[in-house]
Design a protein around this motif. Structure first.
Motif, PDB file in Angstrom:
ATOM      1  N   THR A   1       1.187   6.189   4.459  1.00 40.63           N
ATOM      2  CA  THR A   1       1.363   4.868   3.859  1.00 40.63           C
ATOM      3  C   THR A   1       2.817   4.464   3.627  1.00 40.63           C
ATOM      4  O   THR A   1       3.200   3.338   3.973  1.00 40.63           O
ATOM      5  CB  THR A   1       0.547   4.790   2.553  1.00 40.63           C
ATOM      6  OG1 THR A   1      -0.770   5.275   2.816  1.00 40.63           O
ATOM      7  CG2 THR A   1       0.492   3.377   2.036  1.00 40.63           C
ATOM      8  N   PRO A   2       3.661   5.337   3.052  1.00 41.51           N
ATOM      9  CA  PRO A   2       5.046   4.911   2.865  1.00 41.51           C
ATOM     10  C   PRO A   2       5.703   4.482   4.181  1.00 41.51           C
ATOM     11  O   PRO A   2       6.328   3.414   4.253  1.00 41.51           O
ATOM     12  CB  PRO A   2       5.723   6.160   2.280  1.00 41.51           C
ATOM     13  CG  PRO A   2       4.611   6.878   1.565  1.00 41.51           C
ATOM     14  CD  PRO A   2       3.410   6.669   2.449  1.00 41.51           C
TER      15      PRO A   2
ATOM     16  N   LEU B   1       0.190   6.202  -4.510  1.00 38.81           N
ATOM     17  CA  LEU B   1       0.378   6.457  -3.078  1.00 38.81           C
ATOM     18  C   LEU B   1       1.220   5.379  -2.407  1.00 38.81           C
ATOM     19  O   LEU B   1       2.068   5.681  -1.564  1.00 38.81           O
ATOM     20  CB  LEU B   1      -0.986   6.557  -2.382  1.00 38.81           C
ATOM     21  CG  LEU B   1      -1.904   7.689  -2.861  1.00 38.81           C
ATOM     22  CD1 LEU B   1      -3.321   7.510  -2.322  1.00 38.81           C
ATOM     23  CD2 LEU B   1      -1.359   9.052  -2.439  1.00 38.81           C
ATOM     24  N   ILE B   2       1.003   4.131  -2.792  1.00 41.20           N
ATOM     25  CA  ILE B   2       1.745   3.050  -2.131  1.00 41.20           C
ATOM     26  C   ILE B   2       3.183   2.949  -2.629  1.00 41.20           C
ATOM     27  O   ILE B   2       4.001   2.267  -2.015  1.00 41.20           O
ATOM     28  CB  ILE B   2       1.049   1.674  -2.316  1.00 41.20           C
ATOM     29  CG1 ILE B   2       0.754   1.407  -3.787  1.00 41.20           C
ATOM     30  CG2 ILE B   2      -0.222   1.573  -1.486  1.00 41.20           C
ATOM     31  CD1 ILE B   2       0.040   0.094  -4.056  1.00 41.20           C
ATOM     32  N   THR B   3       3.481   3.621  -3.726  1.00 42.07           N
ATOM     33  CA  THR B   3       4.851   3.555  -4.242  1.00 42.07           C
ATOM     34  C   THR B   3       5.641   4.826  -3.947  1.00 42.07           C
ATOM     35  O   THR B   3       6.779   4.957  -4.376  1.00 42.07           O
ATOM     36  CB  THR B   3       4.846   3.330  -5.769  1.00 42.07           C
ATOM     37  OG1 THR B   3       4.076   4.377  -6.379  1.00 42.07           O
ATOM     38  CG2 THR B   3       4.248   1.975  -6.118  1.00 42.07           C
ATOM     39  N   GLY B   4       5.017   5.762  -3.231  1.00 41.07           N
ATOM     40  CA  GLY B   4       5.726   6.997  -2.887  1.00 41.07           C
ATOM     41  C   GLY B   4       5.878   7.942  -4.063  1.00 41.07           C
ATOM     42  O   GLY B   4       6.742   8.806  -4.063  1.00 41.07           O
TER      43      GLY B   4
ATOM     44  N   ILE C   1       4.220   1.173   5.393  1.00 41.77           N
ATOM     45  CA  ILE C   1       4.711   0.005   4.657  1.00 41.77           C
ATOM     46  C   ILE C   1       6.149  -0.317   5.080  1.00 41.77           C
ATOM     47  O   ILE C   1       6.506  -1.481   5.276  1.00 41.77           O
ATOM     48  CB  ILE C   1       4.593   0.242   3.127  1.00 41.77           C
ATOM     49  CG1 ILE C   1       3.111   0.204   2.727  1.00 41.77           C
ATOM     50  CG2 ILE C   1       5.413  -0.777   2.350  1.00 41.77           C
ATOM     51  CD1 ILE C   1       2.837   0.529   1.269  1.00 41.77           C
TER      52      ILE C   1
ATOM     53  N   GLN D   1       2.842  -3.634  -0.651  1.00 41.56           N
ATOM     54  CA  GLN D   1       2.157  -2.598  -1.440  1.00 41.56           C
ATOM     55  C   GLN D   1       0.873  -3.159  -2.042  1.00 41.56           C
ATOM     56  O   GLN D   1      -0.192  -2.553  -1.974  1.00 41.56           O
ATOM     57  CB  GLN D   1       3.091  -2.083  -2.541  1.00 41.56           C
ATOM     58  CG  GLN D   1       4.278  -1.300  -1.989  1.00 41.56           C
ATOM     59  CD  GLN D   1       5.298  -0.956  -3.064  1.00 41.56           C
ATOM     60  OE1 GLN D   1       5.634  -1.787  -3.905  1.00 41.56           O
ATOM     61  NE2 GLN D   1       5.802   0.273  -3.028  1.00 41.56           N
TER      62      GLN D   1
END
Ligand code: FES
Ligand code: FES
Lengths: 157, 784
Positions: free
Chosen positions: A104-105, B18-21, A108, A89
């Motif tokens: 992105t999710p 966004l990167i953590t959902g 990743i 992240q």
């Protein structure tokens, strides 16, 4: 016809009565209320729904909820607490590995599997490893950089 | 103190959610009592509807309501076209949100089911019986314009919605006198935009207040509100449109769609929230597509390769109906750019906008400009081949020389600033062009098929002066507005009417404010996307957000600074003209210790205990910015490919981009836009294309069949930039969202055609799939 299921999602037991045909991605989003996992297609092509199912990355739109009963699932919400970030992240953030963030999710989650199988991949290997995930915004280049960066920081973890 | 935040590649504040959902896109939103809609779509590309019997669906499990065109007729108005290009005899046939009598493309909405779950709603669709009378179908836009083609709209003979002509100079004379003329027919195939987030709408009607709230995957929530008002009849001030997190758009989330209107209709009928989200398969059928041009083009030149004229006839497919902005795309955004970065004294063009039985076509990243750049760049290469000169040299001799403040071209527009030759030089040197040509010669001698593509481009963006918008028939303005509000603690909200959805302007806009008034960038929060808490604006498309909205922010910030200076003067007991500003501090000239910070000023202005005579409390400014001209970013790109003549496989080996988007606020974001843009233009050159069969069925109906660029197919893109400020923009910025897409299609196309030239191949339609390339090689070998 509904069937009872119980799936451990991000370490928490989630039970429900679901239709046999329900897709796991819908259980995650609707029943468990975890909307970080996305639905980008209906033909298993895009990878936005990628999660880890019993430790292996899976497109959750290709799995029925009932098939996953008894399993444990990790979603994007489960790889960090949202404050202390997972190295991937952090690397996506530092390398501008995302624009709209919709892929992105899944990206990743797919990358974390890739690094587990190959802790220090070349850029070429990263590109091949992510070919099941589509990003329409970034042209992939910064995603590759992010994964490369994370691999360096994780040191083969 | 603040570092030089303006102009630095700081990471984006959008990213943590966004990167953590944790971000909320439209389909992630759930409201109490919410029902789900599914829409029945025509399986025919062209058919009369004899009858619709929805009774079978009504009793299905979970079904709450079923509506057909009979129900919406007279309640919902038709979907409007908002770009009525003048002087073109434009026809605007009715576009009912739910078809009642006739369907005109596969995917046209015929009925809607509302149920307790999405699964139930979709199940019930199968129980609606529609009796269709299939009609003849036409897909090819040139064929559709011929006598005898199936007529799609009764009142539109030959399916020609408009004929738009452009003339500058004397093209006929230029061609009559030319030593060299070259020509080609170029197909810019239909493209599917493919934002990764499918479109979605969630409508919540309150009968008690008469208010309609619509969460919508929109690039322009204020336009969506305006058009929701037009279609539903709910007064504009009672409509709130929220574009929450939006997962890319690329133009396909500009238009106002039937689906939004239908969803609102259902909520208004039932009094509960209703959500509709398209599947990807639906997206491929109904979400507006791009391009669909057949271009018959010619270029005239001297024997030395100096271009003297350009002539085009373009058939632009529009699909079954006019979409929101579709007439403006193949005309204003296309024909006016026919000069490219070159001196072309004589230019004429005719564009036929033609209905065909495909999905409606509208703006898609680059919108009109890739279609123009591709034809220009292809013709320049043909001129180079005809006169036996290097394509880069022919470009160089035709480029408009460097200018800093205005250059008129034959199409009647005025470019703002340009240094095209520097861009070309930078690109050729970054690519090592001479060495590449030497390697190519060696490779050819070894029997290998290596090609080098060069393109120079200029594009029109930063749309645009509202007066011009009006003059070219755009049914709206193109200004933007911003409000900057300081709170007592010195923290800042910036509210804008544009609506970024991946471009990172929450970050770049904060950088503008930080750069102008010296606050910490982290003390600035940018709000956008909700019509209830943002000022009016026209949205995010046409590479206009930073150019126009960013300018509004800069102007508002300068108002803040002036008020702060006056207040600081009062507090420091000095004359305003004696107050200097540096890095967030206002001080008396010569004595920097005597100062007030912007935070001191914000506090005093908000508590207003000690204000100068006549000054209003508060530290807030708004600005409406209407640009005096468009902005014209430009650049040059080079691609290197190797074609395997035995298989037709193309290996894209190198891609070098030099773009000049003026002043850069955040170079990291600029570079990201170039990466994504280039790849979106490489796609159609090599892989992408929406294919309909003769019955109007979409053959490329899923991501299995529509070949999107994937990570393993691409080389590393080598990105460089120059910076020629826009002379008329408060910050000197131009815009970068579409540049890559505009340049890369012709660059890659030219590279492949360069590789194939020694084999005698003169024409292959895009996308240049191995099969097509292999066939072209074989045909050429067999003397075809
Ligand atoms: S939603 Fe596209 S692969 Fe699962
Ligand atoms: S960041 Fe938008 S799809 Fe990847």
């Amino acid at each position: 016809m509904t069937v009872p299921v119980e799936i451990t999602i991000n370490g928490k037991a989630c039970a429900g009565e679901v239709e046999e045909r329900q897709l796991l991605v819908h259980f995650i989003r609707e029943n468990a209320g975890l909307t970080g996992t996305k639905v980008g297609c209906d033909t298993s092509q895009c990878g936005t729904c990628t999660v880890q199912l019993d430790g292996v990355s899976a497109k959750s739109c290709t799995v029925l909820t009932v098939q996953a009963s008894g399993s444990s699932v990790t979603t994007i919400e489960g790889i960090s607490d949202g404050v202390d970030l997972h190295p991937l992240q952090e690397a996506f953030w530092n390398n501008h590995g995302l624009q709209c963030g919709f892929c992105t999710p899944g990206m990743i989650m797919a990358a974390s599997e890739l690094l587990r199988n190959n802790p220090s991949p070349t850029r070429e290997e990263i590109r091949h490893g992510l070919e099941g995930n589509i990003c329409r915004c970034t042209g992939y280049q910064n995603i590759v950089s992010a994964v490369e960066d994370a691999a360096g920081k994780m040191g083969g973890r | 103190m603040t570092t030089r935040i303006f102009g630095s590649g700081i990471r984006r504040r959008e990213d943590p959610r966004l990167i953590t959902g944790r971000a909320s896109y439209t389909d992630d939103i759930k409201l109490p009592g919410m029902l789900h809609a599914a829409i029945l779509r025509s399986p025919y590309a062209h058919a009369n509807i004899r009858s619709v019997d929805a009774s079978g669906a009504a009793g299905q499990p979970g079904v709450v309501a079923v509506y057909t065109g009979e129900d919406t007729d007279g309640v919902l108005n038709g979907l409007p076209c908002a770009w009525l290009i003048p002087g073109s005899d434009l026809k605007t046939p009715a576009h009912p949100p739910v078809a009642k009598d006739k369907v005109r493309y596969v995917g046209d909405a015929v009925a809607v089911v509302v149920a307790e779950s999405r699964y139930q709603a979709e199940d019930a669709l199968e129980h609606i019986a529609v009796d269709y009378e299939p009609l003849d179908v036409v897909i090819n836009p040139k064929a559709a314009a011929q006598d005898g083609a199936p007529q799609i709209h009764e009142d539109v003979p030959n399916n020609i919605a408009f004929t738009w002509a452009l003339a500058g100079g004397d093209t006929d004379a230029a061609f009559a006198d030319a030593a060299v003329t070259v020509g080609d027919t170029i197909t810019l195939q239909r493209l599917i935009a493919n934002p990764m987030e499918p479109r979605s709408a969630l409508a919540q009607w309150s009968a008690a207040t008469g208010e309609l709230t619509l969460w919508n995957t929109s690039q322009n929530p204020h336009i969506a509100r305006f058009l929701t008002c037009v279609v539903t009849g709910v007064p504009e001030h009672k409509i709130r449109v929220i574009a929450p997190e939006v997962g890319g758009g690329f133009g396909s989330k500009i238009p106002y769609y039937a689906d939004e209107a239908i969803t609102a209709f259902c909520s208004m009928k039932l009094g509960v929230p209703v959500k509709w989200t398209e599947t990807r398969s639906e997206n491929y059928l109904i979400t507006t597509q791009g391009r669909d041009h057949i271009e018959e083009v010619e270029m005239a030149a001297t024997s030395d390769g100096v271009i003297t004229g350009l002539r085009t006839t373009v058939y632009a497919g529009l699909g079954g109906y006019l979409s929101t902005a579709s007439p403006g795309v193949p005309t204003i955004l296309h024909g006016l750019m026919y000069s490219g970065p070159y001196n072309i004294p004589n230019i004429s063009g005719t564009v036929y906008g033609v209905f065909n039985n495909g999905c409606p076509v509208d703006a898609y990243r680059g919108a009109g400009r890739p279609e123009a750049t591709t034809l220009i760049e292809r013709l320049v290469d043909l001129v180079a081949a005809a006169v036996g000169q290097d394509p880069a040299e022919v470009r160089r001799k035709n480029l408009i020389p460097k200018f800093e403040n205005g250059h008129d071209v034959a199409t009647g527009i005025t470019y703002d600033s340009g240094d095209y030759e520097s861009a070309l030089d930078s690109c050729l040197s970054a690519a090592g062009y001479e060495a590449l040509r030497a390697e190519q010669a060696q490779a050819r001698a070894d029997g290998r098929c290596v090609g080098i593509g060069v393109s120079s481009y200029v594009e029109i963006c930063g749309l645009g002066p509202s007066q011009v918008a009006g003059a070219v028939g755009f049914q709206g303005g193109l200004w933007e507005s911003a409000i900057i509000r300081f709170y007592p603690t010195g923290k800042v909200n910036v509210m804008v009417g544009s609506s970024p959805h991946g471009q990172g302007e929450e970050t770049t806009f904060a950088q503008i404010v930080a750069g102008e008034v010296g606050v910490d960038v982290d003390d600035v929060e940018v709000l956008h996307g909700d019509t209830d808490n943002t000022p009016m604006g026209w949205g995010t498309y046409g590479s206009r957000t930073t150019a126009v909205s960013g300018a509004a922010i800069a102007v508002a910030a300068r108002k803040i600074k002036e008020k702060s200076r006056a207040l600081a003067a009062h507090l420091l007991e000095a004359a305003p003209e004696d107050i200097e500003y540096e890095d967030g501090r206002f001080f008396v000239r010569g004595s920097p210790d005597q100062h007030k910070t912007i935070q001191d000023i914000a506090l005093m202005a908000n508590v207003a205990w000690n204000m100068p005579e006549g000054m209003e409390p508060g530290l807030e400014a708004s600005a409406f910015y209407d640009p005096p001209n468009f902005t014209y970013p430009f650049g040059a790109h080079v691609a290197v490919v190797e074609v395997d003549p035995e298989t037709g496989h193309i290996d894209l080996q190198r891609y070098v981009a030099v773009d000049d988007c003026g002043v850069q606020i955040n170079p990291m974001i600029v570079e990201g836009q170039v990466h994504g843009g280039v790849v979106q233009g490489v796609g159609p050159a090599l892989w992408e294309g929406a294919v309909y069969d003769d019955d109007g069925q979409l053959v490329t109906g899923s991501m299995l069949d529509y070949a999107l660029p994937r990570a393993d197919l691409l080389p590393e893109i080598e990105v460089h930039s120059n910076s020629t400020p826009s002379p008329h923009h408060p910050l000197g910025v131009k815009g970068i969202g579409e540049a890559g897409t505009i340049a890369s299609t012709p660059t890659v196309y030219n590279a492949v055609m360069d590789a194939l030239r020694p084999l005698g191949v003169t024409r292959v339609d895009m996308p240049l799939t191995p099969e097509k390339v292999w066939r072209a090689i074989n045909d050429a070998r067999n003397g075809g």
